[in-house]
Design a protein around this motif. Sequence first.
Motif, mmCIF file in Angstrom:
data_model
loop_
_atom_site.group_PDB
_atom_site.id
_atom_site.type_symbol
_atom_site.label_atom_id
_atom_site.label_comp_id
_atom_site.label_asym_id
_atom_site.label_seq_id
_atom_site.Cartn_x
_atom_site.Cartn_y
_atom_site.Cartn_z
ATOM 1 N N TYR A 1 0.833 -1.200 0.000
ATOM 2 C CA TYR A 1 0.000 0.000 0.000
ATOM 3 C C TYR A 1 0.872 1.256 0.000
ATOM 4 N N GLY A 2 1.966 1.208 0.758
ATOM 5 C CA GLY A 2 2.866 2.355 0.808
ATOM 6 C C GLY A 2 3.418 2.710 -0.560
ATOM 7 N N LEU A 3 3.731 1.686 -1.360
ATOM 8 C CA LEU A 3 4.217 1.927 -2.720
ATOM 9 C C LEU A 3 3.157 2.616 -3.563
ATOM 10 N N LEU A 4 1.908 2.133 -3.457
ATOM 11 C CA LEU A 4 0.812 2.728 -4.226
ATOM 12 C C LEU A 4 0.657 4.202 -3.870
ATOM 13 N N GLU A 5 0.589 4.498 -2.586
ATOM 14 C CA GLU A 5 0.382 5.877 -2.150
ATOM 15 C C GLU A 5 1.559 6.762 -2.554
ATOM 16 N N LYS A 6 2.769 6.239 -2.378
ATOM 17 C CA LYS A 6 3.979 7.005 -2.697
ATOM 18 C C LYS A 6 4.003 7.426 -4.155
ATOM 19 N N TYR A 7 3.766 6.475 -5.054
ATOM 20 C CA TYR A 7 3.925 6.791 -6.474
ATOM 21 C C TYR A 7 2.755 7.589 -7.032
ATOM 22 N N VAL A 8 1.551 7.384 -6.514
ATOM 23 C CA VAL A 8 0.426 8.222 -6.943
ATOM 24 C C VAL A 8 0.731 9.681 -6.617
ATOM 25 N N GLU A 9 1.236 9.930 -5.409
ATOM 26 C CA GLU A 9 1.582 11.301 -5.012
ATOM 27 C C GLU A 9 2.706 11.867 -5.881
ATOM 28 N N ILE A 10 3.773 11.091 -6.059
ATOM 29 C CA ILE A 10 4.918 11.556 -6.851
ATOM 30 C C ILE A 10 4.500 11.903 -8.271
ATOM 31 N N TRP A 11 3.736 11.021 -8.895
ATOM 32 C CA TRP A 11 3.387 11.223 -10.307
ATOM 33 C C TRP A 11 2.460 12.401 -10.506
ATOM 34 N N ILE A 12 1.500 12.608 -9.590
ATOM 35 C CA ILE A 12 0.603 13.761 -9.709
ATOM 36 C C ILE A 12 1.397 15.059 -9.564
ATOM 37 N N LYS A 13 2.313 15.094 -8.605
ATOM 38 C CA LYS A 13 3.127 16.306 -8.404
ATOM 39 C C LYS A 13 4.065 16.538 -9.582
ATOM 40 N N GLU A 14 4.648 15.472 -10.113
ATOM 41 C CA GLU A 14 5.534 15.625 -11.285
ATOM 42 C C GLU A 14 4.741 16.085 -12.513
ATOM 43 N N TYR A 15 3.517 15.575 -12.656
ATOM 44 C CA TYR A 15 2.671 15.996 -13.778
ATOM 45 C C TYR A 15 2.419 17.503 -13.711
ATOM 46 N N LEU A 16 2.092 18.008 -12.530
ATOM 47 C CA LEU A 16 1.819 19.437 -12.373
ATOM 48 C C LEU A 16 3.072 20.277 -12.605
ATOM 49 N N PHE B 1 -1.101 -7.355 -10.117
ATOM 50 C CA PHE B 1 -2.112 -6.380 -10.530
ATOM 51 C C PHE B 1 -1.674 -4.971 -10.161
ATOM 52 N N LEU B 2 -1.075 -4.819 -8.964
ATOM 53 C CA LEU B 2 -0.602 -3.505 -8.533
ATOM 54 C C LEU B 2 0.433 -2.957 -9.508
ATOM 55 N N GLU B 3 1.312 -3.811 -9.981
ATOM 56 C CA GLU B 3 2.336 -3.385 -10.940
ATOM 57 C C GLU B 3 1.699 -2.864 -12.225
ATOM 58 N N LYS B 4 0.758 -3.627 -12.786
ATOM 59 C CA LYS B 4 0.110 -3.214 -14.036
ATOM 60 C C LYS B 4 -0.773 -1.992 -13.833
ATOM 61 N N TYR B 5 -1.435 -1.935 -12.692
ATOM 62 C CA TYR B 5 -2.307 -0.799 -12.374
ATOM 63 C C TYR B 5 -1.483 0.491 -12.291
ATOM 64 N N CYS B 6 -0.355 0.433 -11.562
ATOM 65 C CA CYS B 6 0.502 1.618 -11.429
ATOM 66 C C CYS B 6 1.115 2.002 -12.774
ATOM 67 N N TYR C 1 -11.283 -3.462 -10.154
ATOM 68 C CA TYR C 1 -10.179 -3.008 -9.300
ATOM 69 C C TYR C 1 -10.256 -3.637 -7.904
ATOM 70 N N TYR C 2 -10.715 -4.875 -7.860
ATOM 71 C CA TYR C 2 -10.893 -5.573 -6.586
ATOM 72 C C TYR C 2 -9.585 -5.645 -5.798
ATOM 73 N N GLU C 3 -8.479 -6.016 -6.447
ATOM 74 C CA GLU C 3 -7.211 -6.185 -5.730
ATOM 75 C C GLU C 3 -6.753 -4.890 -5.064
ATOM 76 N N ILE C 4 -6.940 -3.762 -5.747
ATOM 77 C CA ILE C 4 -6.544 -2.472 -5.167
ATOM 78 C C ILE C 4 -7.402 -2.157 -3.948
ATOM 79 N N ASN C 5 -8.717 -2.292 -4.099
ATOM 80 C CA ASN C 5 -9.625 -1.970 -2.996
ATOM 81 C C ASN C 5 -9.442 -2.915 -1.813
ATOM 82 N N ASP C 6 -9.228 -4.191 -2.106
ATOM 83 C CA ASP C 6 -9.045 -5.158 -1.026
ATOM 84 C C ASP C 6 -7.722 -4.931 -0.312
#
Length: 330
Positions: free
Chosen positions: A48-63, A221-226, A187-192
């Motif tokens: 979960y930490g990886l998911l949260e970390k990279y979502v934040e990084i990528w959104i900030k880098e996009y901006l 799934f997390l790898e492909k989703y990210c 997106y069951y795996e992400i939510n679970d």
Amino acid sequence: MNNLVEHTVSQTNNEQIESSLSTLSEHHRSFGTDKKIFEYKASIISLYGLLEKYVEIWIKEYLDSLSSLVTEYNKIDEKIRTNHFELSLKLINTILSRESAKYQHLTKEQVLKKLNECIINPISYKFNTEAFVLSSGNLKHKQIVKLFELINVSLNDALKKNQTLIQYIKNEKQIKNISNLDIDILYYEINDLVERRNQIAHGSEVLELLSISGLEPYIQFLEKYCQALLETLVEAFIKKESISTFQKIEKVIQIFGNRVLAFEIENYTIQVGDMLIIETTEGNFYKKPILTIQLNNDSSTELIITEKTNISVSVETKIKENQTFYIKKQ
């Protein structure tokens, strides 16, 4: 185990070695269940930490990339500008209340300065990128969609035509068409994963452990989703480039062999290595470098065109007749 590590064992004292090994073996047997629970919790928290970390990084880098691409703040999408103002104020409140240690490196003055620059000096601005990920906790898929909406990216629509995700689900889950699939199933795996992380974080009793083999589908799934999330942001940025720094090729003559584009051009200097943006009929955007250039069947690494001229360029396959093409503005 700590006692054993700190204990000095003589190489010639077999009795002492046997006693130490026996103690370790006994501990390992007694710790079996607790060890599995510990490893399970560590794995879930880390994923979960990886998911949260990279979502934040990528959104900030996009901006950050967007502010470098679109040099005037007033030309940024109105939705992003409105969100930037409102979320920056929320960020200031968060800093003042010290609700999160994540933002202790920021001051209200820094946030206000960036916000003020957007108004009084709109050709030299930067986003308060941290403001766009204030609500980045508990990242179920629906919450990630909301974060992407803040930067004016429709994530659900993009993911349903993302080839990385489509191919993975087709191969692994034997589902040929994901466009009509329920979001919670897709997106069951992400939510679970988020639910399991919440149970651990809130100290709830762990009722169901995932074995290593049980964790593998979540990891895959997390790898492909990210990967699909990153591709979505890259594609959104390329779309912005097609508007801001590229120009549409108005007159396409023909496409040969899915890799050669013949078109009319005027007042332009074109080189091998220049980028071509391709827009598909489905609304996808991607970039390809120009590999070769020809004029009247003669190859060249660079052409300086002063009047309307028909030339051809080649790229990696595949390009099609019904696509739209863009070249860099000059």
